[in-house]
Design an enzyme around this catalytic site. Structure first.
Site, PDB file in Angstrom:
ATOM      1  N   LYS A  22       0.830  -1.212   0.000  1.00  0.00           N
ATOM      2  CA  LYS A  22       0.000   0.000   0.000  1.00  0.00           C
ATOM      3  C   LYS A  22       0.862   1.258   0.000  1.00  0.00           C
ATOM      4  O   LYS A  22       0.634   2.174  -0.777  1.00  0.00           O
ATOM      5  CB  LYS A  22      -0.900  -0.002   1.247  1.00  0.00           C
ATOM      6  CG  LYS A  22      -1.550   1.340   1.527  1.00  0.00           C
ATOM      7  CD  LYS A  22      -2.428   1.319   2.755  1.00  0.00           C
ATOM      8  CE  LYS A  22      -1.717   1.513   4.064  1.00  0.00           C
ATOM      9  NZ  LYS A  22      -1.430   2.907   4.463  1.00  0.00           N
ATOM     10  N   ASN A  23       1.850   1.302   0.893  1.00  0.00           N
ATOM     11  CA  ASN A  23       2.599   2.553   1.071  1.00  0.00           C
ATOM     12  C   ASN A  23       3.622   2.809  -0.033  1.00  0.00           C
ATOM     13  O   ASN A  23       4.278   3.843  -0.042  1.00  0.00           O
ATOM     14  CB  ASN A  23       3.249   2.595   2.460  1.00  0.00           C
ATOM     15  CG  ASN A  23       2.189   2.797   3.534  1.00  0.00           C
ATOM     16  OD1 ASN A  23       1.038   3.114   3.226  1.00  0.00           O
ATOM     17  ND2 ASN A  23       2.562   2.588   4.783  1.00  0.00           N
ATOM     18  N   ARG A  93      -4.719  10.600   4.565  1.00  0.00           N
ATOM     19  CA  ARG A  93      -3.698  11.649   4.661  1.00  0.00           C
ATOM     20  C   ARG A  93      -2.695  11.590   3.520  1.00  0.00           C
ATOM     21  O   ARG A  93      -2.104  12.604   3.153  1.00  0.00           O
ATOM     22  CB  ARG A  93      -2.935  11.509   5.975  1.00  0.00           C
ATOM     23  CG  ARG A  93      -3.795  11.516   7.190  1.00  0.00           C
ATOM     24  CD  ARG A  93      -2.931  11.258   8.398  1.00  0.00           C
ATOM     25  NE  ARG A  93      -1.784  12.149   8.369  1.00  0.00           N
ATOM     26  CZ  ARG A  93      -1.799  13.393   8.805  1.00  0.00           C
ATOM     27  NH1 ARG A  93      -2.878  13.892   9.336  1.00  0.00           N
ATOM     28  NH2 ARG A  93      -0.714  14.136   8.724  1.00  0.00           N
ATOM     29  N   CYS A 117      -5.325  12.963  13.558  1.00  0.00           N
ATOM     30  CA  CYS A 117      -5.433  11.555  13.174  1.00  0.00           C
ATOM     31  C   CYS A 117      -5.323  10.720  14.437  1.00  0.00           C
ATOM     32  O   CYS A 117      -4.742  11.164  15.430  1.00  0.00           O
ATOM     33  CB  CYS A 117      -4.312  11.304  12.170  1.00  0.00           C
ATOM     34  SG  CYS A 117      -3.674   9.677  12.078  1.00  0.00           S
ATOM     35  N   ARG A 122       0.512  14.392  13.480  1.00  0.00           N
ATOM     36  CA  ARG A 122       0.977  14.196  12.109  1.00  0.00           C
ATOM     37  C   ARG A 122       0.950  15.461  11.233  1.00  0.00           C
ATOM     38  O   ARG A 122       0.240  15.520  10.223  1.00  0.00           O
ATOM     39  CB  ARG A 122       0.191  13.061  11.435  1.00  0.00           C
ATOM     40  CG  ARG A 122       0.357  11.760  12.178  1.00  0.00           C
ATOM     41  CD  ARG A 122      -0.347  10.623  11.511  1.00  0.00           C
ATOM     42  NE  ARG A 122       0.358  10.119  10.363  1.00  0.00           N
ATOM     43  CZ  ARG A 122      -0.121   9.170   9.573  1.00  0.00           C
ATOM     44  NH1 ARG A 122      -1.308   8.640   9.817  1.00  0.00           N
ATOM     45  NH2 ARG A 122       0.575   8.735   8.544  1.00  0.00           N
ATOM     46  N   ASP A 306       4.515   0.436  12.088  1.00  0.00           N
ATOM     47  CA  ASP A 306       3.315  -0.206  11.539  1.00  0.00           C
ATOM     48  C   ASP A 306       3.182  -1.673  11.980  1.00  0.00           C
ATOM     49  O   ASP A 306       2.189  -2.332  11.635  1.00  0.00           O
ATOM     50  CB  ASP A 306       3.312  -0.123  10.007  1.00  0.00           C
ATOM     51  CG  ASP A 306       3.071   1.299   9.524  1.00  0.00           C
ATOM     52  OD1 ASP A 306       2.598   2.126  10.318  1.00  0.00           O
ATOM     53  OD2 ASP A 306       3.361   1.586   8.344  1.00  0.00           O
ATOM     54  N   VAL A 328       7.865   6.682  17.056  1.00  0.00           N
ATOM     55  CA  VAL A 328       7.594   7.405  15.807  1.00  0.00           C
ATOM     56  C   VAL A 328       6.347   8.292  15.945  1.00  0.00           C
ATOM     57  O   VAL A 328       6.358   9.460  15.567  1.00  0.00           O
ATOM     58  CB  VAL A 328       7.452   6.428  14.622  1.00  0.00           C
ATOM     59  CG1 VAL A 328       7.122   7.177  13.336  1.00  0.00           C
ATOM     60  CG2 VAL A 328       8.737   5.618  14.436  1.00  0.00           C
ATOM     61  N   ARG A 398      -8.693  -0.448   4.459  1.00  0.00           N
ATOM     62  CA  ARG A 398      -7.786   0.551   3.875  1.00  0.00           C
ATOM     63  C   ARG A 398      -6.442  -0.081   3.550  1.00  0.00           C
ATOM     64  O   ARG A 398      -5.748   0.385   2.646  1.00  0.00           O
ATOM     65  CB  ARG A 398      -7.566   1.700   4.863  1.00  0.00           C
ATOM     66  CG  ARG A 398      -8.804   2.533   5.105  1.00  0.00           C
ATOM     67  CD  ARG A 398      -8.473   3.695   5.988  1.00  0.00           C
ATOM     68  NE  ARG A 398      -7.227   4.297   5.520  1.00  0.00           N
ATOM     69  CZ  ARG A 398      -6.402   4.999   6.281  1.00  0.00           C
ATOM     70  NH1 ARG A 398      -6.689   5.208   7.540  1.00  0.00           N
ATOM     71  NH2 ARG A 398      -5.300   5.504   5.779  1.00  0.00           N
TER      72      ARG A 398
HETATM   73  N1  EPU Z   1       6.324  14.594  11.026  1.00  0.00           N
HETATM   74  C1  EPU Z   1       6.402  15.935  11.323  1.00  0.00           C
HETATM   75  N2  EPU Z   1       6.325  16.845  10.297  1.00  0.00           N
HETATM   76  C2  EPU Z   1       6.169  16.462   9.006  1.00  0.00           C
HETATM   77  C3  EPU Z   1       6.099  15.092   8.698  1.00  0.00           C
HETATM   78  C4  EPU Z   1       6.185  14.181   9.737  1.00  0.00           C
HETATM   79  O1  EPU Z   1       6.536  16.327  12.494  1.00  0.00           O
HETATM   80  O2  EPU Z   1       6.100  17.347   8.127  1.00  0.00           O
HETATM   81  C5  EPU Z   1       6.416  13.607  12.120  1.00  0.00           C
HETATM   82  C6  EPU Z   1       5.141  12.777  12.264  1.00  0.00           C
HETATM   83  O3  EPU Z   1       4.170  13.443  13.051  1.00  0.00           O
HETATM   84  C7  EPU Z   1       5.650  11.500  12.905  1.00  0.00           C
HETATM   85  C8  EPU Z   1       7.032  11.348  12.276  1.00  0.00           C
HETATM   86  O4  EPU Z   1       7.379  12.626  11.758  1.00  0.00           O
HETATM   87  O5  EPU Z   1       5.775  11.674  14.305  1.00  0.00           O
HETATM   88  C9  EPU Z   1       7.127  10.331  11.168  1.00  0.00           C
HETATM   89  O6  EPU Z   1       6.026  10.467  10.294  1.00  0.00           O
HETATM   90  P1  EPU Z   1       6.107  10.194   8.727  1.00  0.00           P
HETATM   91  O7  EPU Z   1       6.004  11.503   8.023  1.00  0.00           O
HETATM   92  O8  EPU Z   1       7.287   9.344   8.431  1.00  0.00           O
HETATM   93  O9  EPU Z   1       4.786   9.385   8.491  1.00  0.00           O
HETATM   94  P2  EPU Z   1       3.909   9.422   7.179  1.00  0.00           P
HETATM   95  O10 EPU Z   1       4.798   9.662   6.017  1.00  0.00           O
HETATM   96  O11 EPU Z   1       2.745  10.313   7.370  1.00  0.00           O
HETATM   97  C10 EPU Z   1       4.136   6.907   6.550  1.00  0.00           C
HETATM   98  C11 EPU Z   1       3.208   5.745   6.336  1.00  0.00           C
HETATM   99  C12 EPU Z   1       2.625   5.331   7.680  1.00  0.00           C
HETATM  100  C13 EPU Z   1       3.790   4.923   8.581  1.00  0.00           C
HETATM  101  C14 EPU Z   1       4.776   6.081   8.712  1.00  0.00           C
HETATM  102  C15 EPU Z   1       6.020   5.731   9.519  1.00  0.00           C
HETATM  103  C16 EPU Z   1       2.383   6.131   4.110  1.00  0.00           C
HETATM  104  C17 EPU Z   1       1.258   6.491   3.225  1.00  0.00           C
HETATM  105  N3  EPU Z   1       2.145   6.151   5.419  1.00  0.00           N
HETATM  106  O12 EPU Z   1       3.364   7.942   7.122  1.00  0.00           O
HETATM  107  O13 EPU Z   1       1.793   4.201   7.434  1.00  0.00           O
HETATM  108  O14 EPU Z   1       3.304   4.584   9.866  1.00  0.00           O
HETATM  109  O15 EPU Z   1       5.207   6.505   7.407  1.00  0.00           O
HETATM  110  O16 EPU Z   1       6.676   4.662   8.962  1.00  0.00           O
HETATM  111  O17 EPU Z   1       3.467   5.799   3.635  1.00  0.00           O
HETATM  112  C18 EPU Z   1       0.038   2.692   7.868  1.00  0.00           C
HETATM  113  O18 EPU Z   1       0.294   2.142   6.783  1.00  0.00           O
HETATM  114  O19 EPU Z   1      -0.748   2.191   8.719  1.00  0.00           O
HETATM  115  C19 EPU Z   1       0.665   3.986   8.194  1.00  0.00           C
HETATM  116  C20 EPU Z   1       0.204   4.797   9.143  1.00  0.00           C
END
Ligand code: EPU
Length: 419
Positions: A22-23, A93, A117, A122, A306, A328, A398
């Site tokens: 998915k990701n 998101r 969320c 996030r 995850d 995380v 999802r």
């Molecule tokens: N963060 C910030 N500012 C930003 C971006 C992130 O403070 O601009 C913080 C977040 O709040 C969090 C940390 O950085 O505390 C890491 O978040 P990240 O941005 O890496 O998460 P994401 O990109 O929103 C993706 C996956 C998630 C997975 C996380 C961590 C996708 C679509 N989603 O989310 O997947 O948990 O990376 O590996 O790739 C899931 O599949 O269930 C899922 C939630």
């Protein structure tokens, strides 16, 4: 809304096939916005988040078709809108991933800010800071990010935090920027590498994918491609934990063990016997009860956040005490309250859960709160005494393709009923 009813007690046995990740699929679908000719994406998982992304692209005017092999063909030449509405971003998101490609190729984007969320606040500040540094003009108005740019310019970016979709958004934006972009402290997740490989096959010049420094030399345009999405390591890990909890023996095909080292090592520590080839993993528990394990989550190649909820469920029925630290996301223990209703002994202190396994979890009516939390409740249901009902399973849909079918194929007593 559908619910799942699981009769606990069956030992999982047999073979199943793992779906595409998915990701990786979500950013790759967003990346189709960058191509001047059609893109074909293969091994696309059949998931609700994928449908939502296709709907989002379709509303922008892109032509999407799905063939009999479930390959998705995307033609972005028909685009007429550069807009991601709140109603779609709210449910997913990852819609924020269209921001970088829209700006880079078309110089404009209006994308709803994702709200809060269930697993934490996030924010997307790092996505926005990076695009601003590349010369985009950004403002937030009425809950929308309104962005414009002439041609983005290559810059040296330092990411304050490792962010997966942040790295992906900026990498996509940089592919069409003027000059070289360097992203330091970049995410190293396999899904980021998969996106980079897809972009490279579209003509992008990217070096360093899989390391913490990405170097992207902008090109004038990207072309279409045919790309096969990598297998889903989190789906793989979830079924392995299910097998370990039930004392089962399973073989998962069409997966990639090299992407799951941290998870496989914890399963081995829990007492599982694991063998693997390039594209399969076999786990044998031979009826044994797992031992509790301690872990803390961190960006790849660390233990994935995850998979945290699934291991919390495993510890809840394992022998001994395990300590799980979530580093995380700030609020990713929503499953704990539900597991406690099944008799789990879990104490949460800040971002740490101390879990002492009980010999037998008991069924209870449960409510799914987010994707991975929901999966952990299904796993707990597989070993609980009695019939467990998990409601609000749209969260599971999802991210898990036909979970009840795959688990049934492994011998679980699970069925979906309309609520
Ligand atoms: N963060 C910030 N500012 C930003 C971006 C992130 O403070 O601009 C913080 C977040 O709040 C969090 C940390 O950085 O505390 C890491 O978040 P990240 O941005 O890496 O998460 P994401 O990109 O929103 C993706 C996956 C998630 C997975 C996380 C961590 C996708 C679509 N989603 O989310 O997947 O948990 O990376 O590996 O790739 C899931 O599949 O269930 C899922 C939630």
């Amino acid at each position: 809304m559908d619910k799942l009813i699981i009769q606990g007690g069956a030992r999982l046995q047999g073979e199943i096939r793992i779906s595409g990740a998915k990701n990786a699929a979500l950013p790759i679908l967003a990346a189709t916005l960058l191509a001047t000719s059609p893109v074909t994406v293969c091994n696309m998982p059949h998931l609700h988040d994928i449908t939502t992304t296709m709907e989002l692209l379709g509303r922008m005017g892109l032509e999407l078709t799905v063939d009999e092999k479930m390959n998705v063909h995307v033609d972005s030449s028909t685009i007429r809108e550069f807009f991601a509405p709140y109603e779609l971003v709210r449910t997913m998101r990852a819609s924020i991933l269209v921001l970088g490609p829209l700006l880079a190729r078309f110089g404009r984007a209006d994308v709803s800010l994702p709200g809060g969320c269930a697993i934490g606040s996030r924010p997307v500040n790092l996505h926005l800071q990076g695009l601003a540094a590349m010369g985009a003009d950004l403002s937030v108005d009425g809950g929308y990010i309104r962005a414009t740019a002439k041609r983005l310019k290559g810059v040296d970016l330092w990411m304050d935090l490792v962010t997966v979709t942040g790295t992906e958004n900026l990498m996509m934006a940089a592919t069409l920027a003027d000059g070289v972009t360097v992203i330091r402290n970049a995410a190293r997740e396999p899904e980021v590498v998969d996106l980079a490989n897809c972009l490279i096959s579209m003509g992008a010049r990217i070096e360093g994918a899989g390391t913490d420094t990405l170097r992207i030399e902008g090109v004038d345009e990207l072309h279409g491609t045919t790309y096969e999405i990598l297998p889903d390591r989190i789906e793989t890990g979830t079924y392995l934990v299910a097998a370990a909890m039930t004392g089962g023996n399973v073989k998962l095909k069409n997966t990639r063990p090299a992407l799951l080292e941290a998870v496989l090592s914890k399963l081995t520590e829990a007492g599982a016997q694991i063998t693997s080839g390039d594209s399969w993993i076999e786990l044998k528990m031979d009826g044994r009860r797992p031992r509790a394990v301690s872990l803390h989550t961190s960006p790849y190649p660390g233990f994935p956040t995850d998979m945290q909820a699934q291991f919390t469920a495993l510890n809840a029925m394992a022998e001994g005490t395990g300590v799980i630290t979530e580093s995380v996301f700030e609020n990713r223990f929503m499953h704990v309250l539900e597991l406690q209703r099944m008799g789990a002994q879990i104490k949460v202190e800040g971002n740490t859960a101390i879990i002492t396994g009980v010999p037998q979890l008991k069924s209870a009516p449960l409510m799914a709160t987010d994707l991975r939390a929901s999966a952990s409740l299904v796993l707990a249901g597989l070993v609980a005494e009695g019939a467990t009902e998990v409601e609000r399973i749209y969260h599971i849909d999802r991210g898990y393709e036909t979970i009840e079918e795959k688990l049934s194929n492994l011998g679980a007593q699970i069925r979906r009923v309309p609520a």
